[in-house]
Design an enzyme around this catalytic site. Structure first.
Site, mmCIF file in Angstrom:
data_model
loop_
_atom_site.group_PDB
_atom_site.id
_atom_site.type_symbol
_atom_site.label_atom_id
_atom_site.label_comp_id
_atom_site.label_asym_id
_atom_site.label_seq_id
_atom_site.Cartn_x
_atom_site.Cartn_y
_atom_site.Cartn_z
ATOM 1 N N ASN A 1 0.879 -1.175 0.000
ATOM 2 C CA ASN A 1 0.000 0.000 0.000
ATOM 3 C C ASN A 1 0.912 1.220 0.000
ATOM 4 O OD1 ASN A 1 -1.775 2.050 0.466
ATOM 5 N ND2 ASN A 1 -2.350 1.408 2.548
ATOM 6 N N TRP A 2 1.063 1.803 -1.180
ATOM 7 C CA TRP A 2 2.011 2.930 -1.296
ATOM 8 C C TRP A 2 1.474 4.194 -0.625
ATOM 9 C CZ3 TRP A 2 4.290 3.066 -6.996
ATOM 10 C CH2 TRP A 2 4.991 1.863 -7.233
ATOM 11 N N LYS A 3 0.182 4.226 -0.325
ATOM 12 C CA LYS A 3 -0.453 5.440 0.223
ATOM 13 C C LYS A 3 -0.140 6.625 -0.702
ATOM 14 C CE LYS A 3 -0.269 3.336 4.721
ATOM 15 N NZ LYS A 3 -0.366 3.503 6.156
ATOM 16 N N HIS B 1 -9.749 1.499 4.427
ATOM 17 C CA HIS B 1 -8.504 1.666 5.186
ATOM 18 C C HIS B 1 -8.779 2.637 6.343
ATOM 19 C CE1 HIS B 1 -4.458 2.828 6.294
ATOM 20 N NE2 HIS B 1 -4.049 1.715 5.704
ATOM 21 N N GLU C 1 -7.199 5.011 7.463
ATOM 22 C CA GLU C 1 -6.945 6.426 7.147
ATOM 23 C C GLU C 1 -8.133 7.042 6.416
ATOM 24 O OE1 GLU C 1 -3.139 5.760 5.296
ATOM 25 O OE2 GLU C 1 -2.300 5.276 7.259
ATOM 26 N N GLU D 1 -5.987 -4.675 10.328
ATOM 27 C CA GLU D 1 -4.965 -3.654 10.533
ATOM 28 C C GLU D 1 -5.266 -2.870 11.809
ATOM 29 O OE1 GLU D 1 -2.816 -2.602 6.593
ATOM 30 O OE2 GLU D 1 -4.440 -1.199 6.914
ATOM 31 N N GLY E 1 2.032 2.333 10.677
ATOM 32 C CA GLY E 1 3.020 3.397 10.527
ATOM 33 C C GLY E 1 3.738 3.752 11.817
ATOM 34 N N SER F 1 2.805 -2.120 10.379
ATOM 35 C CA SER F 1 4.236 -2.268 10.678
ATOM 36 C C SER F 1 4.772 -3.670 10.395
ATOM 37 C CB SER F 1 4.548 -1.835 12.116
ATOM 38 O OG SER F 1 4.229 -0.460 12.281
ATOM 39 N N GLY G 1 2.661 -1.160 4.270
ATOM 40 C CA GLY G 1 2.782 0.260 3.957
ATOM 41 C C GLY G 1 4.240 0.640 3.753
ATOM 42 N N GLY G 2 4.854 1.200 4.794
ATOM 43 C CA GLY G 2 6.220 1.738 4.690
ATOM 44 C C GLY G 2 7.209 0.797 4.029
HETATM 45 P P1 PGA Z 1 2.458 0.273 7.616
HETATM 46 O O1 PGA Z 1 1.052 0.533 6.901
HETATM 47 O O2 PGA Z 1 2.987 -1.038 7.085
HETATM 48 O O3 PGA Z 1 3.318 1.452 7.202
HETATM 49 O O4 PGA Z 1 2.217 0.225 9.076
HETATM 50 C C1 PGA Z 1 0.153 -0.523 6.635
HETATM 51 C C2 PGA Z 1 -1.125 0.023 6.050
HETATM 52 O O5 PGA Z 1 -1.561 1.098 6.468
HETATM 53 O O6 PGA Z 1 -1.726 -0.599 5.167
#
Ligand code: PGA
Length: 247
Positions: free
Chosen positions: A9-11, A94, A96, A165, A171, A209, A230-231
């Site tokens: 997930n590049w966001k 998600h 967010e 999640e 994050g 994470s 994500g990251g």
């Molecule tokens: P993260 O993000 O791996 O940076 O914690 C995961 C996500 O939000 O899908």
């Protein structure tokens, strides 16, 4: 055994040059992955990434889909449009988007429906906040979020992917432990079994994470069928290591 799915997930990250470097780096290191791999990229770059990925082992994903079919919804992107650009997966709900865009359980369930109607697999995110976990409400929250999606999608529920999640792990560098994640996954699996005789083929991803160091342990849990990353999905070597751990 069902193949695991590792989805990045590049966001809201990337640019034309960096995207190409990242995709080319992944393709160079990924000859025959033993799992399914996808990258969910910002909508604006779907066309670019679609052409870079065509004929490769990596599938394309979007990060959202409109709950509406088509029409006067400024700024929205319809499932049919995503499909035209070769999109196979769309993240929906998600945290967010729930948090910053006010997406309710019903909206998320409708988005999942819209994705399925266009032949796109929704990756439906569920997860509790830190306050909810500390109040002992984790199971109640994730079950409520999943119940809305089950209710709206009926027998099609076996076509979705679910991502657990925990919001406090996203994050933050603070992943859920393998035991914590497996416990919630087993709760979600039981809920899906009660709704569908095909529940065992529904992929349950863990996200929050997940990284090159903890992926192996998390992915070894019986109800963890992959990861939403994500990251670590923005770093070629880290993402390849996670893919190797799932293969
Ligand atoms: P993260 O993000 O791996 O940076 O914690 C995961 C996500 O939000 O899908």
């Amino acid at each position: 055994m069902m193949k695991k799915l590792i989805a990045g997930n590049w966001k809201m990250n990337g640019n034309l040059v960096a995207n190409e470097l990242l995709i080319k780096g992944l393709l160079a290191g990924l000859l025959q992955p033993g799992c399914q791999v996808a990258v969910c990229v910002p909508s604006l770059y779907l066309a670019q990434i679609h052409s870079l990925l065509s004929g490769t082992a990596i599938d394309l994903g979007a990060q959202d889909v409109s709950q509406h079919e088509i029409g006067a919804y400024t700024g929205e992107i319809a499932g049919s449009m995503l499909k035209e650009l070769g999109v196979r997966y769309a993240i929906v709900g998600h945290s967010e988007r729930r948090q910053y865009h006010g997406e309710t359980d019903v909206v998320v369930a409708t988005k999942a429906q819209r994705a399925l109607a266009n032949g796109i697999t929704p990756i439906v995110c569920v997860g509790e906040s830190l306050a909810e976990r500390e109040a002992g409400k984790t199971e109640e929250v994730v079950k409520r979020q999943l119940a809305a999606v089950i209710h709206a999608n009926g027998h099609c529920i076996s076509e979705v992917v679910v991502a657990y999640e925990p919001v406090w792990a996203i994050g933050t560098g603070r992943s859920a432990t393998s035991e914590q994640a497996q416990h919630v996954h087993s709760v979600l699996r039981a809920q899906l079994r009660a709704a569908s005789e095909h529940a065992d083929r529904i992929k349950l991803l863990y996200g929050g994470s997940m990284n090159a160091a903890n992926a192996k342990d998390l992915l070894a849990q019986p109800d963890i069928d992959g990861g939403l990353i994500g990251g670590a999905a923005l770093k070629v070597q880290d993402f390849l290591t996670i893919i190797a751990a799932a293969s």
